[in-house]
Scaffold this active site. Sequence first.
Site, PDB file in Angstrom:
ATOM      1  N   CYS A 106       0.855  -1.195   0.000  1.00  9.19           N
ATOM      2  CA  CYS A 106       0.000   0.000   0.000  1.00  9.19           C
ATOM      3  C   CYS A 106       0.887   1.240   0.000  1.00  9.19           C
ATOM      4  O   CYS A 106       1.915   1.255   0.679  1.00  9.19           O
ATOM      5  CB  CYS A 106      -0.878  -0.052   1.248  1.00  9.19           C
ATOM      6  SG  CYS A 106      -1.955   1.364   1.457  1.00  9.19           S
ATOM      7  N   HIS A 148      -9.403  -3.941  -1.053  1.00  5.47           N
ATOM      8  CA  HIS A 148      -8.343  -3.200  -0.354  1.00  5.47           C
ATOM      9  C   HIS A 148      -8.734  -1.723  -0.237  1.00  5.47           C
ATOM     10  O   HIS A 148      -8.652  -1.134   0.849  1.00  5.47           O
ATOM     11  CB  HIS A 148      -7.029  -3.373  -1.121  1.00  5.47           C
ATOM     12  CG  HIS A 148      -5.864  -2.611  -0.573  1.00  5.47           C
ATOM     13  ND1 HIS A 148      -4.701  -3.206  -0.139  1.00  5.47           N
ATOM     14  CD2 HIS A 148      -5.664  -1.272  -0.385  1.00  5.47           C
ATOM     15  CE1 HIS A 148      -3.856  -2.281   0.282  1.00  5.47           C
ATOM     16  NE2 HIS A 148      -4.412  -1.097   0.136  1.00  5.47           N
ATOM     17  N   GLU A 149      -9.193  -1.128  -1.348  1.00  2.00           N
ATOM     18  CA  GLU A 149      -9.514   0.306  -1.340  1.00  2.00           C
ATOM     19  C   GLU A 149     -10.784   0.598  -0.547  1.00  2.00           C
ATOM     20  O   GLU A 149     -10.839   1.580   0.196  1.00  2.00           O
ATOM     21  CB  GLU A 149      -9.653   0.838  -2.775  1.00  2.00           C
ATOM     22  CG  GLU A 149      -8.434   0.640  -3.665  1.00  2.00           C
ATOM     23  CD  GLU A 149      -7.124   1.133  -3.066  1.00  2.00           C
ATOM     24  OE1 GLU A 149      -7.145   2.038  -2.220  1.00  2.00           O
ATOM     25  OE2 GLU A 149      -6.064   0.586  -3.450  1.00  2.00           O
TER      26      GLU A 149
HETATM   27 ZN   LIG Z   1      -3.915   0.898   0.537  1.00  4.12          ZN
END
Ligand SMILES: [Zn+2]
Length: 209
Positions: A106, A148-149
């Site tokens: 990330c 994830h987002e």
């Molecule tokens: Zn991230």
Amino acid sequence: MKLELIKSDDPRLKQVCEEVVDFENKQFYLELINEIKKLCIEQYAFAAAAPQFGINKRFIVMVSAVEKKVRNIQELQQFEDHYETTIYFNPRITLMRGLTYYYEACMSTGEVIGKVARPHYIEFDYQDIDGNSLHRSAEGFEARCFCHEIDHLDGIEFLDKAEDITYNADLNKRIEVRNKYPQKTISTDCEFDQSGINPEFRTKIYIKK
Ligand SMILES: [Zn+2]
């Protein structure tokens, strides 16, 4: 417009973001998409979420959901990508199915990589830049990027639910780990079981009333 990429220890990454309602500010969002896209390409990131820039709003920007299978940084730099950047406002996952594992990283956590369980297939509601309500599905690597987002919008970072974490993993190391452990699909149709994940870090499923 200068974007500030905030890092993991910032409390703004732990907040639950607010719904977007100001669709009249289209020009502002178009400029924002452009800046986010530039930053993602620079950082070899696939996507980003508003809170990563200290913006407390529920939207994500997908820049590239193509898994980049490369052996080293040189190959990564030569990787041809089409960058079909899309913004998703107020995305809400309505269905998750299957199970896959992959090593995620990330922009906010930097040089860290860790293995995360994600569904193989998802469906979700969202709004486009004009505020139109839409619904779509995604699978495999793309579904992982969305999960994830969308987690970011609920103040959840991948490290909150990752296993087998490697710190001090620069880009070379992250490429090496992903080559050693490519995305693994355990099932495409089982029920995605989050019981192994701490309840506060589970991906939220929206149930229609
Ligand atoms: Zn991230």
